[in-house]
Write a protein that holds these residues in place. Sequence first.
Motif, PDB file in Angstrom:
ATOM      1  N   ILE A  27       3.151   6.163 -12.117  1.00 13.45           N
ATOM      2  CA  ILE A  27       4.247   6.059 -13.096  1.00 13.45           C
ATOM      3  C   ILE A  27       3.756   5.306 -14.326  1.00 13.45           C
ATOM      4  O   ILE A  27       4.036   5.681 -15.465  1.00 13.45           O
ATOM      5  CB  ILE A  27       5.476   5.366 -12.466  1.00 13.45           C
ATOM      6  CG1 ILE A  27       6.068   6.240 -11.356  1.00 13.45           C
ATOM      7  CG2 ILE A  27       6.546   5.068 -13.525  1.00 13.45           C
ATOM      8  CD1 ILE A  27       7.094   5.520 -10.475  1.00 13.45           C
TER       9      ILE A  27
ATOM     10  N   MET B 185       8.024   1.498  10.727  1.00 10.95           N
ATOM     11  CA  MET B 185       8.413   2.712  10.003  1.00 10.95           C
ATOM     12  C   MET B 185       7.969   3.986  10.681  1.00 10.95           C
ATOM     13  O   MET B 185       8.024   5.063  10.092  1.00 10.95           O
ATOM     14  CB  MET B 185       7.855   2.687   8.586  1.00 10.95           C
ATOM     15  CG  MET B 185       8.734   1.919   7.665  1.00 10.95           C
ATOM     16  SD  MET B 185       7.802   0.833   6.609  1.00 10.95           S
ATOM     17  CE  MET B 185       6.685   0.042   7.702  1.00 10.95           C
TER      18      MET B 185
ATOM     19  N   GLY C  44      10.204   7.038  14.526  1.00 11.68           N
ATOM     20  CA  GLY C  44       9.581   8.222  15.095  1.00 11.68           C
ATOM     21  C   GLY C  44      10.562   9.376  15.206  1.00 11.68           C
ATOM     22  O   GLY C  44      11.366   9.619  14.311  1.00 11.68           O
TER      23      GLY C  44
ATOM     24  N   VAL D   3       0.367   0.745   6.323  1.00 13.55           N
ATOM     25  CA  VAL D   3      -0.481   1.575   7.208  1.00 13.55           C
ATOM     26  C   VAL D   3      -1.884   0.959   7.179  1.00 13.55           C
ATOM     27  O   VAL D   3      -2.693   1.262   6.308  1.00 13.55           O
ATOM     28  CB  VAL D   3      -0.510   3.050   6.763  1.00 13.55           C
ATOM     29  CG1 VAL D   3      -1.403   3.859   7.709  1.00 13.55           C
ATOM     30  CG2 VAL D   3       0.895   3.653   6.750  1.00 13.55           C
TER      31      VAL D   3
ATOM     32  N   THR E 143      -4.988   7.821   8.079  1.00 15.78           N
ATOM     33  CA  THR E 143      -5.244   9.211   7.698  1.00 15.78           C
ATOM     34  C   THR E 143      -6.177   9.207   6.487  1.00 15.78           C
ATOM     35  O   THR E 143      -6.322   8.171   5.819  1.00 15.78           O
ATOM     36  CB  THR E 143      -3.942   9.927   7.278  1.00 15.78           C
ATOM     37  OG1 THR E 143      -3.387   9.203   6.160  1.00 15.78           O
ATOM     38  CG2 THR E 143      -2.912   9.947   8.400  1.00 15.78           C
TER      39      THR E 143
ATOM     40  N   ASP F 208       0.798  -1.223   0.000  1.00 23.58           N
ATOM     41  CA  ASP F 208       0.000   0.000   0.000  1.00 23.58           C
ATOM     42  C   ASP F 208       0.828   1.269   0.000  1.00 23.58           C
ATOM     43  O   ASP F 208       0.408   2.303  -0.495  1.00 23.58           O
ATOM     44  CB  ASP F 208      -0.960   0.010   1.204  1.00 23.58           C
ATOM     45  CG  ASP F 208      -0.229  -0.171   2.532  1.00 23.58           C
ATOM     46  OD1 ASP F 208       0.559  -1.134   2.634  1.00 23.58           O
ATOM     47  OD2 ASP F 208      -0.435   0.640   3.458  1.00 23.58           O
ATOM     48  N   SER F 209       2.062   1.199   0.517  1.00 28.75           N
ATOM     49  CA  SER F 209       2.855   2.423   0.640  1.00 28.75           C
ATOM     50  C   SER F 209       3.306   2.940  -0.719  1.00 28.75           C
ATOM     51  O   SER F 209       3.423   4.140  -0.915  1.00 28.75           O
ATOM     52  CB  SER F 209       4.064   2.162   1.540  1.00 28.75           C
ATOM     53  OG  SER F 209       4.783   3.343   1.744  1.00 28.75           O
ATOM     54  N   LEU F 210       3.575   2.041  -1.654  1.00 28.19           N
ATOM     55  CA  LEU F 210       4.164   2.481  -2.925  1.00 28.19           C
ATOM     56  C   LEU F 210       3.303   2.193  -4.146  1.00 28.19           C
ATOM     57  O   LEU F 210       3.527   2.780  -5.209  1.00 28.19           O
ATOM     58  CB  LEU F 210       5.549   1.842  -3.110  1.00 28.19           C
ATOM     59  CG  LEU F 210       6.576   2.345  -2.093  1.00 28.19           C
ATOM     60  CD1 LEU F 210       7.874   1.558  -2.208  1.00 28.19           C
ATOM     61  CD2 LEU F 210       6.858   3.829  -2.293  1.00 28.19           C
TER      62      LEU F 210
ATOM     63  N   GLN G 241      -5.444   3.967  -0.614  1.00 28.31           N
ATOM     64  CA  GLN G 241      -5.846   2.558  -0.620  1.00 28.31           C
ATOM     65  C   GLN G 241      -7.068   2.342  -1.507  1.00 28.31           C
ATOM     66  O   GLN G 241      -7.182   1.324  -2.192  1.00 28.31           O
ATOM     67  CB  GLN G 241      -6.099   2.076   0.814  1.00 28.31           C
ATOM     68  CG  GLN G 241      -4.788   1.988   1.620  1.00 28.31           C
ATOM     69  CD  GLN G 241      -4.985   1.523   3.047  1.00 28.31           C
ATOM     70  OE1 GLN G 241      -6.033   0.999   3.400  1.00 28.31           O
ATOM     71  NE2 GLN G 241      -3.949   1.716   3.871  1.00 28.31           N
TER      72      GLN G 241
ATOM     73  N   ARG H 182       5.080   5.125  11.465  1.00 30.03           N
ATOM     74  CA  ARG H 182       3.944   5.845  10.891  1.00 30.03           C
ATOM     75  C   ARG H 182       2.683   5.732  11.727  1.00 30.03           C
ATOM     76  O   ARG H 182       1.787   6.561  11.627  1.00 30.03           O
ATOM     77  CB  ARG H 182       3.652   5.305   9.491  1.00 30.03           C
ATOM     78  CG  ARG H 182       4.728   5.678   8.502  1.00 30.03           C
ATOM     79  CD  ARG H 182       4.498   4.964   7.194  1.00 30.03           C
ATOM     80  NE  ARG H 182       5.471   5.410   6.208  1.00 30.03           N
ATOM     81  CZ  ARG H 182       5.547   4.897   4.980  1.00 30.03           C
ATOM     82  NH1 ARG H 182       4.719   3.946   4.606  1.00 30.03           N
ATOM     83  NH2 ARG H 182       6.439   5.332   4.132  1.00 30.03           N
TER      84      ARG H 182
ATOM     85  N   GLY I  75      -5.488  10.642   3.774  1.00 27.62           N
ATOM     86  CA  GLY I  75      -4.606  10.424   2.621  1.00 27.62           C
ATOM     87  C   GLY I  75      -4.342   8.948   2.364  1.00 27.62           C
ATOM     88  O   GLY I  75      -4.415   8.477   1.221  1.00 27.62           O
ATOM     89  N   THR I  76      -4.028   8.202   3.424  1.00 28.74           N
ATOM     90  CA  THR I  76      -3.755   6.780   3.221  1.00 28.74           C
ATOM     91  C   THR I  76      -5.042   6.043   2.844  1.00 28.74           C
ATOM     92  O   THR I  76      -5.017   5.108   2.037  1.00 28.74           O
ATOM     93  CB  THR I  76      -3.115   6.146   4.472  1.00 28.74           C
ATOM     94  OG1 THR I  76      -3.892   6.456   5.629  1.00 28.74           O
ATOM     95  CG2 THR I  76      -1.693   6.634   4.679  1.00 28.74           C
TER      96      THR I  76
END
Lengths: 409, 168
Positions: free
Chosen positions: A44, A354, A380, A67, A72, A35-37, A79, A356, A74-75
Amino acid sequence: MGRTLSEQILSQAAGRAVQAGDFVVVAPHVVMSHDSLTPSIIQILRSELGKERVHNPQQLVFVFDHVVPAATVGTANAQKTVRRFAAEQGIRLFEGGCGICHQVLVEEGIAQPGQIVIGADSHSTSYGAVGAFGTGMGSTDVALAWATGRTWLRVPETLRVDITGRFPPFTDAKDLALKLGRLLTISGANYMTIEYHGLEWLELGGRQTLASMAVELGAKAGIVPPDGLPRQYAVPHWLKVEEGARYARRLEVDLADLQPQVALPHAVDRVVDVDAAAGTKVDVVFLGTCTNGRLSDLQTAAALLRGRRVAAGVRLIVTPASSRVLAQAAADGTLQTLLEAGAALTTPGCGMCMGRHQGTLGEGEVCLSTANRNFRGRMGDPTSHIYLASPAVAAASALTGVITDPRSL
Amino acid sequence: MARVWKFGSDVDTDQIVPGRYAPYMRPDADVGEAAFIEARPEFAKTAQPGDVIIALHNFGCGSSREYAVEALRRRQVGAIIALGFARIFYRNALNLGIPLYESPEIVHALEDGDAVRLDVAGGTLERLSGTGGVFALPQLPEFARQILQAGGIVPYVRRYGRFPGEEG
């Protein structure tokens, strides 16, 4: 002349005999992203490569682990984008809570011996635990693999580690992984594959611990020869250790005198025997990650915590590597033991690794973690400190509130 | 005129962009602003296009996060010159078209804050401050030179219709 495991796997995939130093273009069996990338890879694919569809949706697998559940807006939105993309293109997606990508792909049998698995995550070396050539790549390389079904690789040289003996009580594969960091340094295997020999007796989880940390020494891949794997992993007839293979370097490690190891802040190769770190006060103990979030890790910790309570002022955070691990830990009483000792349980996934969510460290806080990285600020605040160790050292330290040799309890 | 930003060994990608500053976590922010935001805030605040990063061993180790390289690209870093690079970072930087060189001579000669003039096409780095001097940038491996000349791996694949090392 014999061939290394990397030469065998990459020759098979390239359809010609290749050796270290050659370039190959191959179709990876699996292309993993999380999910992060994945949102950036979709971008791309569309904006830089001008494509709407992936070449072969069967190659791809998405896992939500970084996450989860979304922390959030945003996340959450990112997703959503990935869910829609996966549904449109027919791509397998493991939802948040299924577990860490590297654990899920091994548990589900998606990663298999002799395969090439590329992942948009550096710990993709983990797939070497089942005898696959697993390696991490950046988003652009992964986007190109989506678009073309292929990727290019330089066939790496190999560093062969020969391991003799068995783990002394209260040590395990994590101590060996840290010891290798100490012996080889953070860049000692740069551009190479590490092969771990002499471990046909080691259970799969220990192999995953070792292979996940190959990248911490700079390695491109880290492969355990596939002898003694559970039967769900089908070893192709052509994949076996060959006499006369050429190794760039060899190293012998005898487990007989292995001590519990601790990596000091802020580098994974600043490793000492546990005695040298003992007594350091900790605020948080983190049990989890692709390196140490499996059932055997939770069981190791539970064995030390049974009938005891975590020290006052210490938070013990447990993040199982997958929902399957969580279910097994619930079924066999491990989870009950951890909870009665005072552990806080989080959703299976990467957890606080990480920094987060689910336990982000504050100013000056000290964490004893079973993860694989202790870079400054990773979990952190940049003034926080991360020590890396095994589940046994983690549990012992949670009980006392200071870094503790589990043999002393 | 560009400035040298000198770093030590084993600079990991968490130092270049902490995971907490990933585009995933801050979708509305420019990741370029997060370059070295905690490890070297002065860089984040004042680095200028064309500035040169110099480092010792194993630059870019750790996480494969391409957004660390993307942050440096957005800051238009002219080149990265080190004693050595971590594998994934090296590949990501080539892919995004950032020139990177391994040169002990340059790394040992130059200091943080030196003023330099970088000429990638001409293969030189000139020091304008202190004792001056012109240094030759080392030859890159052929595949790396071609990727950089194309401007990165995406334009390379578009131009040649194939990957590096693939029969044309």
